[in-house]
Design a protein around this motif. Structure first.
Motif, mmCIF file in Angstrom:
data_model
loop_
_atom_site.group_PDB
_atom_site.id
_atom_site.type_symbol
_atom_site.label_atom_id
_atom_site.label_comp_id
_atom_site.label_asym_id
_atom_site.label_seq_id
_atom_site.Cartn_x
_atom_site.Cartn_y
_atom_site.Cartn_z
ATOM 1 N N VAL A 296 0.846 -1.203 0.000
ATOM 2 C CA VAL A 296 0.000 0.000 0.000
ATOM 3 C C VAL A 296 0.878 1.249 0.000
ATOM 4 O O VAL A 296 0.682 2.172 -0.808
ATOM 5 C CB VAL A 296 -0.958 -0.004 1.216
ATOM 6 N N VAL A 297 1.884 1.266 0.877
ATOM 7 C CA VAL A 297 2.757 2.439 1.006
ATOM 8 C C VAL A 297 3.501 2.706 -0.309
ATOM 9 O O VAL A 297 3.544 3.845 -0.788
ATOM 10 C CB VAL A 297 3.735 2.261 2.201
ATOM 11 N N ASP A 298 4.039 1.644 -0.921
ATOM 12 C CA ASP A 298 4.793 1.814 -2.170
ATOM 13 C C ASP A 298 3.914 2.412 -3.272
ATOM 14 O O ASP A 298 4.348 3.294 -4.014
ATOM 15 C CB ASP A 298 5.370 0.464 -2.642
ATOM 16 N N ALA A 303 2.236 7.291 -6.458
ATOM 17 C CA ALA A 303 1.168 8.210 -6.874
ATOM 18 C C ALA A 303 1.479 9.649 -6.474
ATOM 19 O O ALA A 303 1.109 10.593 -7.188
ATOM 20 C CB ALA A 303 -0.150 7.770 -6.252
ATOM 21 N N LEU A 304 2.165 9.834 -5.346
ATOM 22 C CA LEU A 304 2.439 11.197 -4.879
ATOM 23 C C LEU A 304 3.780 11.736 -5.390
ATOM 24 O O LEU A 304 4.179 12.854 -5.040
ATOM 25 C CB LEU A 304 2.396 11.266 -3.345
ATOM 26 N N LYS A 325 1.788 -8.892 7.948
ATOM 27 C CA LYS A 325 0.609 -8.202 7.407
ATOM 28 C C LYS A 325 -0.237 -7.621 8.538
ATOM 29 O O LYS A 325 -0.210 -8.113 9.659
ATOM 30 C CB LYS A 325 -0.230 -9.178 6.588
ATOM 31 N N ALA A 326 -0.986 -6.573 8.195
ATOM 32 C CA ALA A 326 -1.864 -5.943 9.193
ATOM 33 C C ALA A 326 -3.302 -6.283 8.856
ATOM 34 O O ALA A 326 -3.631 -6.571 7.699
ATOM 35 C CB ALA A 326 -1.667 -4.440 9.182
ATOM 36 N N ARG A 327 -4.150 -6.230 9.884
ATOM 37 C CA ARG A 327 -5.587 -6.424 9.640
ATOM 38 C C ARG A 327 -6.183 -5.059 9.354
ATOM 39 O O ARG A 327 -6.271 -4.201 10.254
ATOM 40 C CB ARG A 327 -6.226 -7.027 10.884
ATOM 41 N N ALA A 328 -6.518 -4.824 8.082
ATOM 42 C CA ALA A 328 -6.962 -3.479 7.696
ATOM 43 C C ALA A 328 -7.895 -3.516 6.505
ATOM 44 O O ALA A 328 -8.001 -4.520 5.810
ATOM 45 C CB ALA A 328 -5.744 -2.620 7.363
ATOM 46 N N ASP A 329 -8.577 -2.383 6.302
ATOM 47 C CA ASP A 329 -9.356 -2.180 5.088
ATOM 48 C C ASP A 329 -8.383 -1.491 4.112
ATOM 49 O O ASP A 329 -7.897 -0.382 4.397
ATOM 50 C CB ASP A 329 -10.570 -1.290 5.393
ATOM 51 N N ARG A 330 -8.100 -2.150 3.005
ATOM 52 C CA ARG A 330 -7.054 -1.686 2.084
ATOM 53 C C ARG A 330 -7.238 -0.222 1.657
ATOM 54 O O ARG A 330 -6.308 0.581 1.730
ATOM 55 C CB ARG A 330 -7.058 -2.590 0.845
ATOM 56 N N ILE A 336 -5.483 6.808 4.860
ATOM 57 C CA ILE A 336 -4.697 7.251 6.030
ATOM 58 C C ILE A 336 -3.295 7.662 5.563
ATOM 59 O O ILE A 336 -2.807 8.761 5.860
ATOM 60 C CB ILE A 336 -4.589 6.112 7.080
ATOM 61 N N VAL A 337 -2.662 6.736 4.818
ATOM 62 C CA VAL A 337 -1.273 6.972 4.405
ATOM 63 C C VAL A 337 -1.179 8.172 3.455
ATOM 64 O O VAL A 337 -0.279 9.005 3.580
ATOM 65 C CB VAL A 337 -0.677 5.682 3.775
ATOM 66 N N ILE A 338 -2.137 8.304 2.523
ATOM 67 C CA ILE A 338 -2.121 9.444 1.587
ATOM 68 C C ILE A 338 -2.167 10.755 2.377
ATOM 69 O O ILE A 338 -1.352 11.659 2.159
ATOM 70 C CB ILE A 338 -3.326 9.401 0.605
#
Ligand code: ADP
Length: 439
Positions: A296-298, A303-304, A325-330, A336-338
């Motif tokens: 996700v981060v990559d 994109a930014l 891995k984390a338990r998350a909604d992709r 969040i990261v954006i």
């Protein structure tokens, strides 16, 4: 026919006297012996008296022995009445003590603080919520002057006014110690016995309610302001263009670009408001799954990249390939990261850096976004997650934004059962750290 006790006694003595006289008479007529007749009369009188006294004292003895008397005379009746009365009193005392316990339990469980004072302003009662509100140790404070114990002149005024005017008084007051609380006081005069009037006051803590009202009021004011500013500007440029600037090749492109910028901001603002209100109203569905945070981060860094390049900021990922891995909604994680990287670039300086780091920490995954930007003053730090909060007002027009990004981020992190914190050294940079549960 039942005879009264007094009548019985009189009758007994009359009977004894008559019998004594009769016997004396009979003896005198037969024997003419005064001494013998006297002795016989004395003995009979003694016998009758003994029987009478026994009859009288029987109920009393029985009363003392068992309170259950068989005798049908008035002493027996009295004893029974007394015994019934004792049983009734015992039952009343039991009822009262039960009621007292129930009342005590109710008052203790009440969220409202209850204070009762007497006609002299001395404390009669304080429930645990009231003691808590005023930060009092649980000790016996009854009988002490109200003002001396609670030390609150505004509340004192309300209670004194209720006492003197003998009417219900309702007022909102702010307590400053042990912590700032807004309470609504409802005080009413009450007769607490012996014709004395005291005051019973219920204090309802409305701090949270007022806080929410303020937030809502601020929200409406902020939304109106945020919408109005770009709209005014758009209106101005459109009017200028219509007034002839449209034919001015030197300025028309520039004006149209400004209009486009403001329109983009408006549309971003509306998206953020809709996002935030959906999240706050819990109208958002989450699809939790095992997510590779690195992936996700990559994707987001890529994109930014144009934005980072434009600001001359380097974004570096320090995420390892072996990261669990984390338990998350992709998609929500991406949001969040954006937001965090976007801020880290936006508030950075040319040549600055944004670094991403992640590591497992107990049952969670800890993620950090660190920048080398202007930083956040310590007084602003606790407020950056508030809706519409934009620090450094003097520069806010230089950096586009809505002040909603971090409020959305905080909600999303918490929906993942994670936490988010911010640290910063003004002038050197900031670190935003959040956690996600491990998958
Ligand atoms: P916006 O970025 O739209 O202004 P945010 O909610 O994302 O709104 O941020 C709120 C405020 O917090 C920003 O206006 C800014 O003052 C401060 N802030 C957020 N991130 C950073 C950062 N990385 N560096 C410095 N200040 C920041």
């Amino acid at each position: 026919m039942k005879l009264s006790f007094a009548k019985k006694l009189t009758a007994s003595y009359l009977f004894v006297a008559t019998v004594t006289l009769l016997i004396t008479g009979v003896f005198l007529s037969h024997h003419q012996n005064l001494w013998t007749a006297g002795a016989a009369a004395f003995l009979i009188a003694m016998g009758v008296s003994w029987i009478t006294m026994r009859k009288i004292s029987q109920p009393l003895r029985d009363l003392l022995a068992s309170m259950g008397v068989e005798t049908q005379d008035e002493l027996g009746h009295l004893a029974r009445t007394y015994s019934d009365m004792a049983a009734r009193i015992e039952e009343k005392v039991r009822d009262l003590s039960r009621e007292r316990t129930q009342l005590g339990a109710i008052l203790s469980a009440l969220i409202e603080s209850i204070i009762a004072i007497d006609h002299q302003g001395k404390l009669l009662f304080l429930n645990p919520a009231a003691k808590n509100l005023f930060g009092l140790q649980s000790g016996d404070i009854s009988g002490r002057p109200f003002l001396e114990v609670l030390r609150h002149s505004l509340l004192n005024d309300v209670l004194t006014q209720t006492l003197t005017e003998r009417r219900v008084i309702q007022k909102e007051i702010t307590l400053h110690a042990p912590e700032e609380r807004v309470v609504s006081v409802h005080a009413l005069p009450v007769d607490y016995g012996q014709g004395q009037t005291g005051v019973l006051a219920a204090l309802h803590d409305i701090t949270e309610l007022r806080k929410l009202e303020n937030i809502r009021r601020e929200f409406v004011a902020n939304v109106s302001h945020e919408l109005k500013t770009p709209l005014t500007s758009i209106k101005g440029y459109v009017e200028t263009l219509l007034d002839g600037a449209i034919n001015d090749p030197e300025h028309n492109q520039e004006f149209l670009k400004t209009i486009q910028e403001h329109t983009n901001n408006l549309s971003q603002l509306i998206d953020d408001i809709l996002d935030l209100s959906a999240i706050e109203a819990q109208r958002v569905n989450y699809r939790f799954e095992a997510v590779s945070v690195k992936e996700v981060v990559d994707r987001i860094i890529k994109a930014l990249d144009p934005m980072a390049k434009a600001k001359k900021v380097t974004v570096v990922s320090k995420l390892s390939d072996t990261l669990p891995k984390a338990r998350a909604d992709r998609e929500k994680l991406a949001q969040i990261v954006i937001n965090l990287i976007d801020n880290a670039i936006k508030f950075n300086k040319p040549g600055g850096e944004v670094r991403l780091h992640a590591e497992p920490n107990g049952t969670a995954l800890k993620l950090q976004v660190t920048d080398t930007g202007r930083g956040i003053p310590p007084e602003d730090l606790p407020r950056v997650f508030e809706r519409f909060y934009r620090g450094d007002k003097s520069h806010s027009h230089e950096v586009p934004g809505t002040g909603l990004g971090l409020a959305i981020v905080k909600h999303l992190v918490e929906a993942h059962k994670g936490t988010i914190t911010a640290q910063s050294t003004p002038g050197q940079g900031s670190t935003f750290q959040f956690t996600l549960p491990l998958a």
